[in-house]
Structures are given as structure tokens and as C-alpha cells.
Design an enzyme around this catalytic site. Structure first.
Site, PDB file in Angstrom:
ATOM      1  N   CYS A 128       0.831  -1.198   0.000  1.00 45.10           N
ATOM      2  CA  CYS A 128       0.000   0.000   0.000  1.00 45.10           C
ATOM      3  C   CYS A 128       0.867   1.250   0.000  1.00 45.10           C
ATOM      4  CB  CYS A 128      -0.939  -0.017   1.214  1.00 45.10           C
ATOM      5  SG  CYS A 128      -2.109   1.359   1.256  1.00 45.10           S
ATOM      6  N   CYS A 129       1.881   1.281   0.871  1.00 38.20           N
ATOM      7  CA  CYS A 129       2.807   2.417   0.907  1.00 38.20           C
ATOM      8  C   CYS A 129       3.523   2.566  -0.433  1.00 38.20           C
ATOM      9  CB  CYS A 129       3.830   2.234   2.027  1.00 38.20           C
ATOM     10  SG  CYS A 129       3.189   2.438   3.700  1.00 38.20           S
ATOM     11  N   CYS A 211      -1.055   8.572   7.246  1.00 30.19           N
ATOM     12  CA  CYS A 211      -2.405   8.270   6.802  1.00 30.19           C
ATOM     13  C   CYS A 211      -3.300   7.990   8.006  1.00 30.19           C
ATOM     14  CB  CYS A 211      -2.397   7.059   5.873  1.00 30.19           C
ATOM     15  SG  CYS A 211      -1.602   7.360   4.280  1.00 30.19           S
ATOM     16  N   CYS A 214      -3.627   4.440   9.548  1.00 33.49           N
ATOM     17  CA  CYS A 214      -2.363   3.856  10.009  1.00 33.49           C
ATOM     18  C   CYS A 214      -1.684   4.683  11.097  1.00 33.49           C
ATOM     19  CB  CYS A 214      -1.417   3.690   8.830  1.00 33.49           C
ATOM     20  SG  CYS A 214      -2.057   2.614   7.533  1.00 33.49           S
ATOM     21  N   CYS A 239       7.993   3.356   5.911  1.00 36.70           N
ATOM     22  CA  CYS A 239       7.046   3.254   4.804  1.00 36.70           C
ATOM     23  C   CYS A 239       7.718   2.947   3.483  1.00 36.70           C
ATOM     24  CB  CYS A 239       6.243   4.547   4.677  1.00 36.70           C
ATOM     25  SG  CYS A 239       7.248   5.983   4.250  1.00 36.70           S
TER      26      CYS A 239
END
EC number: 1.8.4.10
Length: 256
Positions: A128-129, A211, A214, A239
Site C-alpha cells: 500500500c505504501c 495516513c 495507520c 514506509c
């Protein structure tokens, strides 16, 4: 060898060490000026609108240093961050360019792992990162000679050895951390003295803000970055923006 455009007789290989030594006891604004004089190519500062980044934005704008300010909009930021973004542009009378995830990659990611699939495993979170931050960063730094960040050495054990200036081989440019030797209290005092706009979440227990899904508030006594990806092992919580292709953090002396 990275294609770094220098404004001095230094070679790209020796410039990081000279700048690292030159930063010394200089205040951040002068460090930025030293960097600007040493590099003739574009310099990019990436801000996430956290405390350190807001302080550097003030330094860049107040001193009139020719540095482009950009941000990586992941699409999952806190509402407070977007509000601060607007306030910052209004305060300093300049636009901050945003880089977004590629919509095809983001669509594939969410279809593959689910809208909140990053909670499922460290690999899913890093994927995702990668889509939301790492790939946009590559575009933001494309063609630049230097990258300015708000990293501080005491933010985490992982970051203590990074130093002021290093050669980032992943992006083939200089990476400068003008606040590397500053404490959080020193940055906060600077921000307050200069009326720098700050994210209200800092006062609610969020020293490090990423985010929204997170990031959580930290308890008294917890490390600054304990609220980031809190479900993962402390030693592995990065990240991907500040690590090499092999997953290791880029350390000082990387030019050797």
C-alpha cells in the site's frame, strides 16, 4: 554515479561529505542556503505537513530559498492535514504541488487486498505504501539533484545513523536533513516563535502523522513514531520512502 548538478568543484561523490561537515552548527535556514549554493540542479522538499516539515516550509519561504515544495497525497490523510495544507498555502502565499497514486495501480491494489488490506500483513502494508507513497515520490524527485526532508535523528532508533547529508542511490541525488540534530522540543519552540501553522492533532497526542487508518495517538512515554503502523514490529516500521532498494535505511556515509 548519480547525475547531480553541482555548483562547486566538488564531484558528486565528495559533495555529501563536504556538506555534512558544512552544516555543523548552522541554523536550518542557513543549511538550506549552503545546499542551494552547492547544487545547481533542482532541489525538492517533500512535506507531509508534520511539525518538522512545517518548520522547514517556514525556513524555505521566509529565507526565499529556491526549493520546490511538494507533498504526496495518498488519499487517506486526516481531514486536519488537508485543512493545514490550505492554511499553509495561504500563510506563505505559494502553492504546494501534490503527487497522487496512479489510479490504475491504486485500483488494482484495493481490488487485490481490500480497501483496508494493509492491516492484514506487513507485506500488504508495504504494498500500500509502495503505491500511495513510494511510486509518487519517484515522480516527485525525477530530474532533481537534491531532496530535502524533515527527518530527525532522535525520531527513532532506525534514523539515528542517517546524518545531515547522504547520497541517495535509489533516486540518484543528494538527500539533506536540515533538522537532523534538532530535538522535537527545539522544533516546536521554533514553530511557536515564528507563528508556524501546525496540525491540531499534535496537541492531541499525535507527534507523527501519516495516513489516518495507520496512525494513532501515542501514550505518555511511548516513542514519537509508536503511533505509526502500531500493529507491526517497532524495528520494521518504515514506509519505504527512506530506505534503499534492499529495504535498509540509508545511512550517513552512503557516498563511500
Amino acid at each position: 554515479m548519480p547525475l547531480i548538478k553541482t555548483a562547486s568543484t566538488d564531484s558528486p561523490a565528495t559533495l555529501p561529505d563536504r556538506l555534512d561537515a558544512a552544516f555543523g552548527d548552522l541554523p536550518p535556514a542557513l543549511r538550506l542556503r549552503v545546499l542551494r549554493r552547492a547544487v545547481s540542479g533542482a532541489i525538492v522538499f517533500t512535506t507531509s505537513f508534520g511539525l518538522e516539515d512545517q518548520a522547514l516550509t517556514h525556513c524555505i519561504c521566509d529565507a526565499g530559498v529556491d526549493v520546490e515544495i511538494v507533498t504526496l497525497d495518498t488519499g487517506r490523510l486526516f481531514p486536519e492535514t488537508y485543512t493545514l495544507w490550505a492554511e499553509t498555502e495561504q500563510r506563505y502565499k505559494r502553492r504546494i504541488r501534490a503527487y497522487y497514486p496512479r489510479h490504475e495501480d491504486l485500483g488494482d491494489l484495493v481490488f487485490r487486498q481490500g480497501v483496508n488490506g494493509f492491516f492484514n500483513s506487513a507485506e500488504s502494508r508495504k504494498a500500500c505504501c509502495g503505491v500511495r507513497k513510494v511510486e509518487p515520490l519517484r515522480r516527485a524527485l525525477d530530474g532533481a539533484s537534491a531532496w530535502v526532508t524533515g527527518l530527525r535523528g532522535d525520531q527513532s532508533a532506525n534514523r539515528q545513523g542517517m546524518g545531515f547529508v547522504s547520497l541517495d542511490q535509489t533516486h540518484e541525488l543528494l538527500k539533506a536533513n536540515p533538522l537532523f540534530d534538532w530535538s522535537r522540543d527545539a522544533v516546536l519552540a521554533f514553530a511557536e516563535q515564528n507563528d508556524v501553522p501546525l496540525n491540531p492533532l499534535h496537541a492531541k497526542g499525535f507527534p507523527s502523522i501519516g495516513c489516518a487508518p495507520c496512525t494513532r495517538a501515542v501514550a505518555p512515554g511511548e516513542p514519537e513514531r509508536a503511533g505509526r503502523w502500531w500493529w507491526e514490529e517497532e524495528a520494521k516500521k518504515e514506509c519505504g520512502l527512506h530506505v534503499a532498494e534492499d529495504g535498509r535505511l540509508v545511512r550517513a556515509g552512503a557516498s563511500a
